[in-house]
Design an enzyme around this catalytic site. Structure first.
Site, PDB file in Angstrom:
ATOM      1  CB  SER A  96     125.213  13.945  54.916  1.00 29.12           C
ATOM      2  OG  SER A  96     124.792  14.597  53.755  1.00 29.12           O
ATOM      3  CE  LYS A 171     126.967  17.436  54.800  1.00 29.73           C
ATOM      4  NZ  LYS A 171     128.253  17.927  55.297  1.00 29.73           N
ATOM      5  CE  LYS A 239     126.618  10.486  52.255  1.00 30.02           C
ATOM      6  NZ  LYS A 239     126.546  10.751  53.703  1.00 30.02           N
TER       7      LYS A 239
END
Length: 296
Positions: A96, A171, A239
């Site tokens: 990701s 995502k 993150k």
């Protein structure tokens, strides 16, 4: 028969690799964690000493790594994928990362005659283990079609969302919904706990109504067991939400709730919970209210 390479055997990567072996693919793997490599080798994989070597022995090369910088390094370095990949092979980055980095890597790969898809996943460790991940893909349709069997070896719902970068964008949207869901649930659980009602019974009462969700069903039992072993860690989700905020601000999208969430993650990091599950969001709220959500 497509030969598959797999780089990154972490919480998600290892079970995904094992499912590809079960699906009958010949697999070559590489990871820094020797224990994870040994487990996958025992199941039938071959091992390579570098990303370059993985690429040289594979038609399809999967990366499942923590963040943008790791993917850039594995794809572009002198011992990296592009140094070893044959013309016509395909890189599937299932990490990701940011849409920007994803598009840059795909453009560089294309110049080298290599196809690339961004194909991040949702469903966490449980769905990685049972092979039912949701996989959101960005890239060219013909490349997507050519590797579909590989993707279906790891997931159940595999959707081409659009061109390169669209999978990782989907995502990011997914991560907003999942993590804000956990935060909303946490506020509710902490209120109920402090009010003194039976959390287990409350959960049973609301789970089939409009408040019910995959997040509720996945996380409430773990919270009641005080089980914060990471399926999706604070580190990884922090993150992602950092990438969410950076991307959103670049294109002019204010995200007030996501920005609040990022600060909650930073508070949990300071509190030493960075490697715990993102269900730990509840512990941020527990601290504020001085109460613990547990079984009656």
């Amino acid at each position: 028969e497509q030969r598959v390479g797999f780089i990154g055997l972490g919480i998600m990567g290892k079970p995904m690799a094992l499912n590809l072996i079960r699906a009958g693919f010949s697999l070559t793997v590489n990871d820094l964690n020797q224990e994870a490599v040994n487990q996958v080798v025992e199941a039938g994989a071959a091992v390579a000493n570098s990303a370059k070597e993985v690429a040289a022995n594979s038609d399809v090369i999967i990366t499942m790594l923590p963040a943008s910088k790791h993917v850039q390094d594995v794809v572009l370095s002198e011992n990296g994928i592009l140094a070893g990949a044959k013309t016509g092979s395909v890189i599937i980055d299932m990490s990701s990362i940011t849409p920007e980095v994803s598009r840059e890597l795909a453009a560089t790969a294309a110049k080298n005659g290599i196809g690339m898809l961004d194909a991040p996943v949702s469903g966490g460790e449980p769905k990685a283990i049972d092979g039912t991940l949701a996989i959101m893909v960005g890239g060219k349709e013909d490349i997507f079609e050519s590797v579909k069997p590989v993707l279906y070896g790891m997931g159940k719902d595999v959707i081409l969302v659009g061109d390169n970068g669209c999978g990782v964008t989907a995502k990011l949207a997914n991560q907003i919904i999942v993590n804000l869901n956990i935060a909303a649930m946490s506020e509710a659980l902490v209120l109920a706990a402090k009010a003194g009602i039976d959390i287990e019974k409350m959960y049973q009462a609301i789970r089939s109504g409009l408040a019910g969700s995959a997040v509720l069903d996945a996380k409430v039992p773990l919270i009641l067991d005080r089980n914060f072993v990471a399926g999706g860690s604070i580190a990884i989700n922090m993150k992602d939400i950092t990438n969410v905020m950076d991307t959103a601000h670049e294109i002019g999208v204010p995200l007030p709730l996501s920005s609040q969430l990022l600060e909650i993650f930073h508070a949990l990091k300071v509190d030493g919970k960075i490697n715990d599950d993102h269900g730990s969001i509840v512990r941020y709220y527990e601290k504020l209210a001085n109460v613990e959500v547990k079984r009656a």
